[in-house]
Design a protein around this motif. Structure first.
Motif, PDB file in Angstrom:
ATOM      1  N   THR I  46     -14.794  13.179  -1.624  1.00  0.00           N
ATOM      2  CA  THR I  46     -13.640  12.719  -2.396  1.00  0.00           C
ATOM      3  C   THR I  46     -12.817  11.815  -1.491  1.00  0.00           C
ATOM      4  O   THR I  46     -12.379  12.221  -0.421  1.00  0.00           O
ATOM      5  N   ARG I  47     -12.661  10.587  -1.903  1.00  0.00           N
ATOM      6  CA  ARG I  47     -11.934   9.577  -1.152  1.00  0.00           C
ATOM      7  C   ARG I  47     -11.029   8.802  -2.103  1.00  0.00           C
ATOM      8  O   ARG I  47     -10.999   9.102  -3.296  1.00  0.00           O
ATOM      9  N   GLY I  48     -10.373   7.754  -1.604  1.00  0.00           N
ATOM     10  CA  GLY I  48      -9.624   6.901  -2.510  1.00  0.00           C
ATOM     11  C   GLY I  48      -9.039   5.711  -1.793  1.00  0.00           C
ATOM     12  O   GLY I  48      -8.953   5.691  -0.560  1.00  0.00           O
ATOM     13  N   HIS I  49      -8.677   4.718  -2.567  1.00  0.00           N
ATOM     14  CA  HIS I  49      -7.962   3.561  -2.033  1.00  0.00           C
ATOM     15  C   HIS I  49      -6.473   3.763  -2.204  1.00  0.00           C
ATOM     16  O   HIS I  49      -6.027   4.371  -3.182  1.00  0.00           O
ATOM     17  N   ILE I  50      -5.701   3.197  -1.261  1.00  0.00           N
ATOM     18  CA  ILE I  50      -4.246   3.298  -1.299  1.00  0.00           C
ATOM     19  C   ILE I  50      -3.687   1.881  -1.415  1.00  0.00           C
ATOM     20  O   ILE I  50      -4.080   0.988  -0.655  1.00  0.00           O
ATOM     21  N   VAL I  51      -2.800   1.669  -2.361  1.00  0.00           N
ATOM     22  CA  VAL I  51      -2.109   0.379  -2.495  1.00  0.00           C
ATOM     23  C   VAL I  51      -0.620   0.653  -2.585  1.00  0.00           C
ATOM     24  O   VAL I  51      -0.195   1.511  -3.371  1.00  0.00           O
ATOM     25  N   ASP I  52       0.144  -0.030  -1.769  1.00  0.00           N
ATOM     26  CA  ASP I  52       1.600   0.162  -1.757  1.00  0.00           C
ATOM     27  C   ASP I  52       1.986   1.626  -1.579  1.00  0.00           C
ATOM     28  O   ASP I  52       2.911   2.136  -2.233  1.00  0.00           O
ATOM     29  N   GLY I  53       1.259   2.321  -0.710  1.00  0.00           N
ATOM     30  CA  GLY I  53       1.613   3.690  -0.373  1.00  0.00           C
ATOM     31  C   GLY I  53       1.286   4.727  -1.427  1.00  0.00           C
ATOM     32  O   GLY I  53       1.688   5.886  -1.311  1.00  0.00           O
ATOM     33  N   LYS I  54       0.536   4.310  -2.477  1.00  0.00           N
ATOM     34  CA  LYS I  54       0.164   5.266  -3.532  1.00  0.00           C
ATOM     35  C   LYS I  54      -1.348   5.180  -3.791  1.00  0.00           C
ATOM     36  O   LYS I  54      -1.989   4.168  -3.487  1.00  0.00           O
ATOM     37  N   VAL I  55      -1.885   6.255  -4.384  1.00  0.00           N
ATOM     38  CA  VAL I  55      -3.301   6.254  -4.734  1.00  0.00           C
ATOM     39  C   VAL I  55      -3.573   5.176  -5.783  1.00  0.00           C
ATOM     40  O   VAL I  55      -2.982   5.192  -6.863  1.00  0.00           O
ATOM     41  N   ALA I  56      -4.440   4.228  -5.473  1.00  0.00           N
ATOM     42  CA  ALA I  56      -4.827   3.210  -6.453  1.00  0.00           C
ATOM     43  C   ALA I  56      -6.058   3.667  -7.238  1.00  0.00           C
ATOM     44  O   ALA I  56      -6.131   3.507  -8.456  1.00  0.00           O
ATOM     45  N   HIS I  57      -7.038   4.224  -6.545  1.00  0.00           N
ATOM     46  CA  HIS I  57      -8.232   4.777  -7.191  1.00  0.00           C
ATOM     47  C   HIS I  57      -8.696   6.002  -6.434  1.00  0.00           C
ATOM     48  O   HIS I  57      -8.788   5.953  -5.214  1.00  0.00           O
ATOM     49  N   TYR I  58      -9.008   7.065  -7.174  1.00  0.00           N
ATOM     50  CA  TYR I  58      -9.793   8.153  -6.616  1.00  0.00           C
ATOM     51  C   TYR I  58     -11.247   7.720  -6.672  1.00  0.00           C
ATOM     52  O   TYR I  58     -11.672   7.096  -7.652  1.00  0.00           O
ATOM     53  N   GLN I  59     -11.998   8.053  -5.636  1.00  0.00           N
ATOM     54  CA  GLN I  59     -13.436   7.747  -5.608  1.00  0.00           C
ATOM     55  C   GLN I  59     -14.175   9.037  -5.290  1.00  0.00           C
ATOM     56  O   GLN I  59     -14.003   9.596  -4.210  1.00  0.00           O
TER      57      GLN I  59
END
Lengths: 69, 69, 69, 69, 69, 69, 69, 69, 69, 69, 69, 69
Positions: I46-59
């Motif tokens: 379980t990973r994710g991308h962060i944009v502007d300090g918030k979760v953008a996508h869970y992967q």
């Protein structure tokens, strides 16, 4: 008088055309030629070669523990 | 009406002079005396004792899952 | 002239009522219908279903490697 | 003039009635009889035997690294 | 007539100032002085020493498999 | 006449203000109140609480194996 | 309008006589013949064959991720 | 006066049609019928069954720790 | 009459802006376009991308098992 | 009003000529100079240097958790 | 007079278009701007991005150890 | 002109009374106060506290990656 023992563990790969147990037996048979006092084994990997869509050899990697003194 | 189940997993080590499968059978036979509804098992470790350069006992550690309710 | 090979590994789960080796055979037999040139396998998980306190099926997860070209 | 070294790692299990550190010492003491130039160790497993509800022996498996030349 | 082989795996750490591949070569070169019939290797760890903010030595731990008989 | 044994493994966390060994002792002492025939232990995790920058408690998670019959 | 992507990961083993990087390149080159949109790779295993005491082939197992849609 | 505690960890699998968190809740609810003083949990595996291409049940395996005395 | 089944496991990464469960659903929805008889999944990462300090996508990387025949 | 906490974990290696526990103490003593509110530690590796066939230093790698806010 | 040292380990990901070794060098070069006394590194993950079917960047995650005092 | 980037990974534990996703959000919110350019996260552990037989807090340990320059 010493009340403790020291053991060494070596890693051996046995192979067999018949079964996983037979590959373990073959590893122990070869190993017993040079190592006395083998005490236990731990299976660390089970693999095999495939020829013509069938198992050609099981290959079982073992750690073998034996007392040294 | 409940549509979900809850399971418990316990860890049992069976042993056998004959084979890995027989060690699993022995673990299940002993375990079935006190646990109803065993559902699945997962092999977590395969080891054994060596006597006179040969396998004396296979020792197979299993996690056994069963439903509780 | 190319002197290297490239392989693909796929993960297959075979099952059998009889033994771990038979579950491996069943996985290879099914897999060989669509994959040519299977070369080796690696056991990655051994599990099973239990019915009436006995092993109903062994389930063996394998990685199977085969050459692609 | 060689500027690199090559090391071998062997796996030894020391035991002790007293402590984990003493089991490590016992492993090193035995091992130093045949191996010169032991350089470092890594603890890979800590186990023990229980007798009458108390620790009878700590058993500590180590990898021991030493230079070969 | 035997149709199976038995292998031993040993763990060796090679080092190099130049590259990971060169550290592997150095491990094999040293090991080949005493072991015949080295057959395969598996990289188990890649580390290194740093001096003045740069890699001084790559250190690559390998398991090396060779046939015994 | 049965020539094999079946073992159960349970996971216990002992704690101590003094040492890792004492945390193991405490786990065994508590466990021996309800379990007979404890045979071996395996350390699976070593942790601890920190109070005022010092170790307040070592916490050692053990698997404890004992024969069932 | 979809704002998410789905990826598949496959496992490929590339080999090379020259270097670990070249083995990765060979895996990607072969794989790109049938897979569009390869996005990333993860090295999962580095091994090799030894002939005459030297590396004959590096074998690098990769997981390769690519978008499916 | 004892200043240390001893904990037991058991492994429970909860399931739910709704979410991972709900599967954890279901495991704890069932477990709390027989275990007092549950203290913490650790997620060790997240799986699920698929029916008609959708998640039918999330299955979450937990280790649950509780004080024994 | 065959009494055993063979399964294949593939690895898929689903993503979602909303939740881990939604990322799993997205992976299954895409996968069900080409795979019949999906049977179970196992979360492997379980990973994710962060944009502007918030979760953008869970992967969420899943292994998906389905019967082949 | 916030009802949750956030923690950071850092990895520190302590060393000691005396014991594993002393190496942990040394790590915490050094770390407490710059980190307030250390809360717990997890042992992730136990190693050591060997000089003249005896333990020269135990080296214990810890993850140390502390609240940030 | 202190006879022991304390080290901190941090995790850094270096990238390079050229090679794994170059990605390690880039990580160390950036890290050396703020960290004095870097002592060793351990490779914990090797990955990369793929563009047009070729490696665009190697990405190597390292743990870097340095003395604190 | 630099064509490569260097990243640092730190380990943060977020907690929440509501959900796993909310614990991740809380970790990121706290972390974003001091770290710019957070890029991705990887879940490394999911745990929680239990009070009165129910989840009191989910605790999710994350590695958070961010570019340094």
């Amino acid at each position: 008088m010493s009340k403790h023992h020291v053991y060494k563990k070596i890693e051996i790969v046995g192979s067999s055309e018949k079964s996983i147990e037979d590959a373990i037996d073959n590893a122990l048979a070869e190993c017993s030629k040079s190592v006395k006092c083998m005490d236990w084994f731990e299976v660390v990997e089970t693999r095999g070669h495939i020829v013509d869509g069938k198992v050609a050899h099981y290959q079982v990697a073992l750690k073998i523990g034996f007392r040294i003194e």
